[in-house]
Every structure is written in structure tokens, then in C-alpha cells.
Design an enzyme around this catalytic site. Structure first.
Site, PDB file in Angstrom:
ATOM      1  CG  HIS A   1      -1.789   1.180   1.363  1.00  0.00           C
ATOM      2  ND1 HIS A   1      -3.128   1.145   1.096  1.00  0.00           N
ATOM      3  CD2 HIS A   1      -1.527   2.455   1.745  1.00  0.00           C
ATOM      4  CE1 HIS A   1      -3.636   2.359   1.300  1.00  0.00           C
ATOM      5  NE2 HIS A   1      -2.672   3.173   1.705  1.00  0.00           N
ATOM      6  CD  GLU A   2       1.679   3.491   3.657  1.00  0.00           C
ATOM      7  OE1 GLU A   2       1.920   4.612   3.168  1.00  0.00           O
ATOM      8  OE2 GLU A   2       0.604   3.215   4.216  1.00  0.00           O
TER       9      GLU A   2
ATOM     10  CG  HIS B   1       0.438   6.182  -0.714  1.00  0.00           C
ATOM     11  ND1 HIS B   1      -0.649   6.889  -1.168  1.00  0.00           N
ATOM     12  CD2 HIS B   1      -0.023   5.430   0.327  1.00  0.00           C
ATOM     13  CE1 HIS B   1      -1.709   6.567  -0.447  1.00  0.00           C
ATOM     14  NE2 HIS B   1      -1.355   5.689   0.462  1.00  0.00           N
TER      15      HIS B   1
END
Length: 148
Positions: free
Chosen positions: A67-68, A71
Site C-alpha cells: 500500500h505504501e 503511494h
């Protein structure tokens, strides 16, 4: 897992799922309480809640790192890196990263509406004279408190 192992895991995930290198740092941050991790725009670094692995396991940790990294890689490429951006949603789905994680701590307070019976879970105590039900505007009562 130690910081060095976390860094190596992140670099491995980045190569395997994103086919790109991760050039910044990933560290644990024990001050994170309500999220699994965060990507810091100014530095390009990633911080991970250390409770993720100990409470929820390594698979969830990998999902949070994915998820990170979504980003991270989207921001580095100048694409839409925010949760509401189409680029982010598509990449997260593609790499099968976690969008949400289960709660690590139970809620402390449960409020109920006097009118419609709706239930609201909160970590912090609220002023029932000030806040109303979000569904019907009815008054709220404290239904349960885990404070000792």
C-alpha cells in the site's frame, strides 16, 4: 523484524511487484496508532506501525508495505498517489495491497441513538449533549464503556 530486515523486505517487494527500486528508507514508528503505515511526501521515506507484524502477522505487514509503495512509486512518477486517485486504486488492486486493516485495539466507547437505535463505536469519549445521531439527529447515550 529488525529495521535492516524491514528495509530488505521492502526492496524485495518493490522489485517483485512494482518492477522498480525503492531508493529511500523504511522504518518502524511506534507513535503510529490508528494506521498501518505512512508515506512521507517531503522525504520519500515510509514509516510502518510495529504492531502490524506482531499483532496481525507478516502477510498483513506485506500488504501494508505494498500500500505504501503504491503511494511512493506513483508520487515519484508524478501520477495520482492519493487514496481517491484512479491511478492509486488501479495499482493497489494490481499488486493486491491492503486498503484497510483490521483494528488492533478494541473500541473503548459504544454509543446508541435513543430514536433509531443506531450504534456508534469510538476510541474517545464524546459529549452527548453536543453530538447527535448522524442518521436521524436523535440524542445519543453511552451504551458501553471499557474504562475501568
Amino acid at each position: 523484524m529488525e529495521e535492516l530486515d524491514l528495509q530488505l523486505l521492502c526492496q524485495e517487494i518493490s522489485k517483485k511487484y512494482f518492477h522498480k527500486k525503492f531508493h529511500h528508507q523504511i522504518t518502524y514508528n511506534s507513535r503510529l496508532k490508528s494506521s498501518g503505515g505512512r508515506y512521507i511526501l517531503k522525504t520519500g521515506n515510509i514509516e510502518i506501525n510495529p504492531k502490524i507484524e506482531t499483532i496481525l502477522g507478516k502477510e498483513v505487514l506485506i500488504g501494508v508495505i505494498k500500500h505504501e509503495l503504491c503511494h511512493y512509486h506513483l508520487h515519484q512518477e508524478g501520477k495520482g498517489y492519493r487514496h481517491q486517485d484512479r491511478d492509486f486504486k488501479m495499482l493497489l488492486r494490481e499488486v493486491r495491497g491492503h486498503r484497510f486493516i483490521e483494528r488492533m485495539e478494541p473500541y473503548r466507547y459504544v454509543y446508541a441513538c435513543n430514536s433509531c437505535g443506531a450504534t456508534f463505536y469510538r476510541m474517545r469519549k464524546i459529549d452527548t449533549n453536543k453530538f447527535r445521531c448522524g442518521r436521524c439527529r436523535g440524542s445519543l447515550i453511552l451504551d458501553f464503556s471499557s474504562e475501568g
